[in-house]
Design an enzyme around this catalytic site. Structure first.
Site, PDB file in Angstrom:
ATOM      1  N   CYS A 123       4.643   3.972  20.245  1.00 24.35           N
ATOM      2  CA  CYS A 123       5.478   3.179  21.152  1.00 24.35           C
ATOM      3  C   CYS A 123       6.361   4.055  22.042  1.00 24.35           C
ATOM      4  O   CYS A 123       6.494   3.798  23.250  1.00 24.35           O
ATOM      5  CB  CYS A 123       6.334   2.192  20.357  1.00 24.35           C
ATOM      6  SG  CYS A 123       7.132   2.897  18.905  1.00 24.35           S
ATOM      7  N   HIS A 130      13.301   0.452  22.503  1.00 25.59           N
ATOM      8  CA  HIS A 130      13.446   1.898  22.355  1.00 25.59           C
ATOM      9  C   HIS A 130      14.026   2.495  23.641  1.00 25.59           C
ATOM     10  O   HIS A 130      13.636   2.113  24.751  1.00 25.59           O
ATOM     11  CB  HIS A 130      12.094   2.559  22.099  1.00 25.59           C
ATOM     12  CG  HIS A 130      11.537   2.332  20.731  1.00 25.59           C
ATOM     13  ND1 HIS A 130      12.196   1.635  19.747  1.00 25.59           N
ATOM     14  CD2 HIS A 130      10.340   2.719  20.178  1.00 25.59           C
ATOM     15  CE1 HIS A 130      11.448   1.614  18.648  1.00 25.59           C
ATOM     16  NE2 HIS A 130      10.325   2.254  18.886  1.00 25.59           N
TER      17      HIS A 130
END
Length: 338
Positions: free
Chosen positions: A131, A243
């Site tokens: 990711c 994130h």
């Protein structure tokens, strides 16, 4: 003519996001099957605005006739069942780390290296990158075309959803418990995650890096350019979804802030929110539920001859996982299966 799709790991956070993404994007589906372990067999998962699908047992499922498998069940499970699905004729798009560095498995971010997808026929498996790697290389690609990147220094601030539902529950329970003076219980994380940050994601390696940091380094080379040097420090933070990354880039030639900003604005899937004032940047809270990779705080890095620093944020369950996988499937149908 629709396609027959199977979603492995459909009851997990990423699996559920895959189903949401398929529905939202109007993916051309003739039939969809949702799969998980035996303990989830018979449970329902949402699909579309009003629909529900019944989970079937992955261990008993026959993949014959399935066109595409979107796989997010965890590395050990995928290692066993993704090759079985591929052998039955399905193309597997795998979101786990198991196949990423296999030289016969393409590692794809559609906006970055779509040409590599042609190699899927060697194994009938396509890997979805880590990711944090996805959002970083999405941004690095147009900048690399401007000035050839020599070196990247990245520090990540990764949400607990990257470790799954149990990790999200741990953050919630620890936060609530602290307010009522309950003892802190650590199950998913090595240290308290509530009101804390942990510079440790995945296992430690002999050189002192963690495996999460290693993934970012080697995956960037495989996806973008093997000549790029990358050093990473990956940190878990008390954020549920989204994130963030602070990235410093050294180029072979000068790339101005204005050039970088324009190149990023012209890149599909990137949203530049960069104002040098209060609130002129994107945080994980604002990226949650959104598809783009957001870039803010583009500025000169004065410590190297040709350097820029910037801030990258993305929803790790969407562009960092489900959306990227579905985009791979769309590209696969468009260029190879139609």
């Amino acid at each position: 003519m629709g396609h027959k799709i199977a979603v492995m790991g459909a009851t997990g956070a990423v699996g559920r996001e895959v189903l949401t993404t398929l529905s939202e994007r109007g993916f051309d589906i003739n039939d969809i099957t949702v799969l998980a372990s035996s303990r989830s067999t018979g449970t329902k998962v949402s699909y579309g605005e009003e629909g529900e699908l019944t989970v079937q047992n992955l261990a008993d499922f026959d993949f014959n006739g399935i066109d595409i498998v979107l796989s997010s069940p965890g590395g050990a499970v995928s290692a066993e069942y993704s090759p079985k699905a591929a052998a039955a004729g399905a193309v597997v798009i795998d979101n786990t780390s198991h196949f990423r560095m296999d030289p016969d498995v393409p590692l794809i971010v559609p906006e970055v290296n779509p040409e590599a997808l042609a190699g899927y026929k060697k194994r009938n498996i396509i890997a979805n990158p880590n990711c944090s790697t996805i959002q970083m290389v999405h941004v690095l690609k147009p900048l690399h075309e401007l000035g050839l990147i020599k070196r990247v220094v990245v520090s990540t601030y990764q949400a607990v959803s990257g470790s799954g539902k149990d990790a999200m529950d741990e953050l919630f329970n620890q936060t609530r418990g602290i307010f009522v003076n309950d003892p802190v219980k650590k199950e998913c994380f090595t240290k308290q995650i509530a009101f804390n940050v942990i510079p440790h994601i995945d296992v430690f390696m002999e050189d002192g890096y963690t495996k999460e940091e290693w993934k970012m380094m080697v995956e960037t080379k495989k996806i973008l350019d093997p000549k790029i040097k990358v050093t990473a420090t990956c940190v878990r933070v008390p954020v549920f979804i989204g994130h963030s990354e602070a990235v410093s880039i050294e180029f072979e030639k000068e790339v101005t802030v204005e050039q970088a900003r324009e190149a990023l604005k012209d890149t599909p899937g990137i949203s530049v929110i960069d104002y040098r004032q209060d609130e002129g940047y994107v945080t994980p809270q604002e990226a949650q539920g959104e598809d783009p990779t957001f870039v803010s705080r583009i500025r000169v890095d004065p410590t190297v001859e040709n350097g820029l620093s910037l801030w990258i944020v993305a929803d790790n369950l969407r562009k960092g996982a489900a959306l990227n996988a579905v985009q791979i499937a769309e590209l696969l149908i468009k260029d190879h299966l139609s």
